[in-house]
Motif scaffolding. Structure first.
Motif, PDB file in Angstrom:
ATOM      1  N   HIS A   1      -8.733   2.445  -4.652  1.00 11.45           N
ATOM      2  CA  HIS A   1      -7.487   3.184  -4.458  1.00 11.45           C
ATOM      3  C   HIS A   1      -7.726   4.383  -3.536  1.00 11.45           C
ATOM      4  O   HIS A   1      -8.647   5.165  -3.743  1.00 11.45           O
ATOM      5  CB  HIS A   1      -6.943   3.688  -5.789  1.00 11.45           C
ATOM      6  N   TYR A   2      -6.890   4.506  -2.500  1.00 11.53           N
ATOM      7  CA  TYR A   2      -6.953   5.641  -1.585  1.00 11.53           C
ATOM      8  C   TYR A   2      -5.653   6.433  -1.687  1.00 11.53           C
ATOM      9  O   TYR A   2      -4.570   5.862  -1.862  1.00 11.53           O
ATOM     10  CB  TYR A   2      -7.135   5.155  -0.142  1.00 11.53           C
ATOM     11  N   ALA A   3      -5.761   7.743  -1.566  1.00  8.10           N
ATOM     12  CA  ALA A   3      -4.591   8.611  -1.606  1.00  8.10           C
ATOM     13  C   ALA A   3      -4.905   9.857  -0.789  1.00  8.10           C
ATOM     14  O   ALA A   3      -6.058  10.135  -0.454  1.00  8.10           O
ATOM     15  CB  ALA A   3      -4.233   8.987  -3.043  1.00  8.10           C
ATOM     16  N   GLY A   4      -3.860  10.607  -0.471  1.00  6.45           N
ATOM     17  CA  GLY A   4      -4.028  11.801   0.340  1.00  6.45           C
ATOM     18  C   GLY A   4      -3.574  11.554   1.765  1.00  6.45           C
ATOM     19  O   GLY A   4      -2.854  10.592   2.054  1.00  6.45           O
ATOM     20  N   ASP A   5      -4.000  12.417   2.677  1.00  9.61           N
ATOM     21  CA  ASP A   5      -3.597  12.233   4.074  1.00  9.61           C
ATOM     22  C   ASP A   5      -4.427  11.127   4.720  1.00  9.61           C
ATOM     23  O   ASP A   5      -5.305  10.535   4.095  1.00  9.61           O
ATOM     24  CB  ASP A   5      -3.693  13.549   4.844  1.00  9.61           C
ATOM     25  N   ALA A   6      -4.136  10.832   5.971  1.00  9.78           N
ATOM     26  CA  ALA A   6      -4.764   9.687   6.640  1.00  9.78           C
ATOM     27  C   ALA A   6      -6.282   9.790   6.698  1.00  9.78           C
ATOM     28  O   ALA A   6      -6.975   8.766   6.722  1.00  9.78           O
ATOM     29  CB  ALA A   6      -4.192   9.542   8.047  1.00  9.78           C
ATOM     30  N   SER A   7      -6.814  11.001   6.704  1.00 10.09           N
ATOM     31  CA  SER A   7      -8.266  11.166   6.771  1.00 10.09           C
ATOM     32  C   SER A   7      -8.965  10.677   5.510  1.00 10.09           C
ATOM     33  O   SER A   7     -10.184  10.469   5.515  1.00 10.09           O
ATOM     34  CB  SER A   7      -8.621  12.637   7.023  1.00 10.09           C
ATOM     35  N   LYS A   8      -8.217  10.499   4.424  1.00 15.22           N
ATOM     36  CA  LYS A   8      -8.795  10.035   3.164  1.00 15.22           C
ATOM     37  C   LYS A   8      -8.845   8.512   3.087  1.00 15.22           C
ATOM     38  O   LYS A   8      -9.308   7.952   2.087  1.00 15.22           O
ATOM     39  CB  LYS A   8      -7.976  10.582   1.982  1.00 15.22           C
ATOM     40  N   PHE A   9      -8.349   7.827   4.111  1.00 17.80           N
ATOM     41  CA  PHE A   9      -8.335   6.370   4.150  1.00 17.80           C
ATOM     42  C   PHE A   9      -9.462   5.879   5.066  1.00 17.80           C
ATOM     43  O   PHE A   9      -9.964   6.626   5.908  1.00 17.80           O
ATOM     44  CB  PHE A   9      -6.966   5.882   4.630  1.00 17.80           C
TER      45      PHE A   9
ATOM     46  N   ASN B   1       2.331   6.461  18.712  1.00 19.45           N
ATOM     47  CA  ASN B   1       2.025   5.173  19.341  1.00 19.45           C
ATOM     48  C   ASN B   1       0.591   5.110  19.866  1.00 19.45           C
ATOM     49  O   ASN B   1       0.323   4.637  20.974  1.00 19.45           O
ATOM     50  CB  ASN B   1       3.011   4.876  20.486  1.00 19.45           C
ATOM     51  N   THR B   2      -0.353   5.609  19.072  1.00 19.28           N
ATOM     52  CA  THR B   2      -1.756   5.552  19.450  1.00 19.28           C
ATOM     53  C   THR B   2      -2.487   4.537  18.586  1.00 19.28           C
ATOM     54  O   THR B   2      -2.094   4.283  17.435  1.00 19.28           O
ATOM     55  CB  THR B   2      -2.436   6.922  19.287  1.00 19.28           C
ATOM     56  N   ASP B   3      -3.542   3.966  19.125  1.00 17.27           N
ATOM     57  CA  ASP B   3      -4.317   2.968  18.385  1.00 17.27           C
ATOM     58  C   ASP B   3      -5.393   3.668  17.556  1.00 17.27           C
ATOM     59  O   ASP B   3      -6.588   3.431  17.703  1.00 17.27           O
ATOM     60  CB  ASP B   3      -4.940   1.971  19.353  1.00 17.27           C
ATOM     61  N   THR B   4      -4.924   4.560  16.682  1.00 19.13           N
ATOM     62  CA  THR B   4      -5.827   5.309  15.813  1.00 19.13           C
ATOM     63  C   THR B   4      -5.501   4.997  14.364  1.00 19.13           C
ATOM     64  O   THR B   4      -4.371   4.611  14.027  1.00 19.13           O
ATOM     65  CB  THR B   4      -5.679   6.825  16.028  1.00 19.13           C
ATOM     66  N   ALA B   5      -6.477   5.169  13.488  1.00 21.06           N
ATOM     67  CA  ALA B   5      -6.247   4.925  12.066  1.00 21.06           C
ATOM     68  C   ALA B   5      -5.146   5.838  11.537  1.00 21.06           C
ATOM     69  O   ALA B   5      -4.301   5.413  10.741  1.00 21.06           O
ATOM     70  CB  ALA B   5      -7.541   5.139  11.283  1.00 21.06           C
ATOM     71  N   GLU B   6      -5.127   7.087  11.971  1.00 16.87           N
ATOM     72  CA  GLU B   6      -4.119   8.029  11.486  1.00 16.87           C
ATOM     73  C   GLU B   6      -2.713   7.543  11.816  1.00 16.87           C
ATOM     74  O   GLU B   6      -1.831   7.517  10.944  1.00 16.87           O
ATOM     75  CB  GLU B   6      -4.339   9.410  12.102  1.00 16.87           C
ATOM     76  N   CYS B   7      -2.498   7.147  13.052  1.00 20.13           N
ATOM     77  CA  CYS B   7      -1.183   6.657  13.459  1.00 20.13           C
ATOM     78  C   CYS B   7      -0.812   5.384  12.702  1.00 20.13           C
ATOM     79  O   CYS B   7       0.319   5.234  12.221  1.00 20.13           O
ATOM     80  CB  CYS B   7      -1.164   6.414  14.967  1.00 20.13           C
ATOM     81  N   ILE B   8      -1.757   4.474  12.564  1.00 22.27           N
ATOM     82  CA  ILE B   8      -1.501   3.196  11.904  1.00 22.27           C
ATOM     83  C   ILE B   8      -1.166   3.394  10.434  1.00 22.27           C
ATOM     84  O   ILE B   8      -0.211   2.803   9.912  1.00 22.27           O
ATOM     85  CB  ILE B   8      -2.713   2.264  12.078  1.00 22.27           C
ATOM     86  N   TYR B   9      -1.918   4.238   9.735  1.00 23.98           N
ATOM     87  CA  TYR B   9      -1.656   4.448   8.308  1.00 23.98           C
ATOM     88  C   TYR B   9      -0.288   5.098   8.076  1.00 23.98           C
ATOM     89  O   TYR B   9       0.445   4.726   7.152  1.00 23.98           O
ATOM     90  CB  TYR B   9      -2.763   5.298   7.687  1.00 23.98           C
ATOM     91  N   LYS B  10       0.071   6.067   8.903  1.00 25.63           N
ATOM     92  CA  LYS B  10       1.389   6.687   8.756  1.00 25.63           C
ATOM     93  C   LYS B  10       2.500   5.674   9.039  1.00 25.63           C
ATOM     94  O   LYS B  10       3.528   5.648   8.344  1.00 25.63           O
ATOM     95  CB  LYS B  10       1.510   7.887   9.701  1.00 25.63           C
TER      96      LYS B  10
END
Length: 266
Positions: free
Chosen positions: A93-101, A219-228
């Motif tokens: 289980h992951y939770a928090g902002d994108a950096s926690k994923f 619209n970036t190919d980053t984990a942060e953008c994708i998770y949001k």
């Protein structure tokens, strides 16, 4: 996508021991960090979601298995629920902002993720040609500007790759159909052995929708953008400080897709 789902009354009130993993369906998914009330679920997963009353823990079950409700407990069953999640699902289980994923460098390749899920797709009634067509459809629709592995992880989360998945209706009265359970997507409920064009049409509709979500976050190919974007795809709005805040939809949606990107399966 299954966003904005309204609560329903449990279909049954069958109680069972919180400490026993043997009495719970292998298809159940549990979010160990939330407590909740029963809400509808179109996939064969389970979930715990927030409720004002802290004494009751309710497991959301597969529609195939009915609904089973845990009785109020004197102490929260976080430990036993977490153990159940690990034993039955192998999901973290992951939770928090994108950096926690999980970061992208931990994700498996598309071919690895696809191969790991072939058996699950076959269990839905998909023919070998259906599975091959899904692979080709993902490859084609990735040209829209969405990662192949993200497209496929959404497909597995939404429909387990079942090309004949039923069409559902969201709270706005719109049909959410097809492999990616998307508003406006074509659907072929109960059918298998579909053509390449039919399967690609479903994947294209969902990928176009998700592309719009990506654009909302740069619209970036980053984990942060994708998770949001995944959070918005499921719930329509995003708490960027906690991507497991379901906003009335599925709390663990982004966490579940992240696990799929790591190569974990149902």
């Amino acid at each position: 996508m299954r966003d904005h789902m309204a609560p329903i009354t449990p279909m049954s009130q069958q109680y069972f021991d919180r400490s026993s993993t043997e009495q719970m369906s292998k298809d159940q998914r549990v979010d160990p960090l939330t407590i909740g009330r029963l809400v509808p679920q179109q996939q064969n997963k389970g979930e715990l979601i927030p409720k004002e009353s802290p004494g009751q823990y309710v497991a959301r079950m597969s529609h195939q298995h009915g609904h089973e409700v845990l009785p109020p407990a004197s102490t929260p069953p976080e430990k036993s629920i977490l153990a159940l999640t690990e034993v039955k699902m192998g999901f973290t289980h992951y939770a928090g902002d994108a950096s926690k994923f999980p970061p992208k460098n931990q994700w498996k390749s598309f071919d690895e993720i696809f191969s790991a899920n072939k058996a699950e797709m076959g269990k839905t009634g998909d023919t070998p040609s259906d599975i091959d067509h899904i692979y080709a459809a993902v490859k084609e629709c990735a040209k829209i500007g969405v990662e192949e592995r993200v497209i496929f992880a959404i497909i597995m989360q939404e429909s387990t790759g079942n090309v004949g998945v039923r069409t559902t209706v969201n709270a706005d009265g719109h049909g959410t159909a097809g492999l990616m359970q998307c508003d406006g997507s074509p659907g072929f409920p109960g059918r298998h052995g579909l053509s390449q064009d039919e399967i690609t049409s479903m994947v294209r509709a969902g990928t176009n929708h998700f592309k719009g979500n990506l654009k909302d976050f740069g619209n970036t190919d980053t984990a942060e953008c994708i998770y949001k974007a995944l959070r918005e795809y499921n719930s329509g709005s995003v708490n960027e400080h906690d991507l497991s805040d379901g906003r009335g939809a599925t709390p663990a949606y982004v966490s579940d897709v992240a696990n799929r990107l790591l190569g974990r399966t149902n």
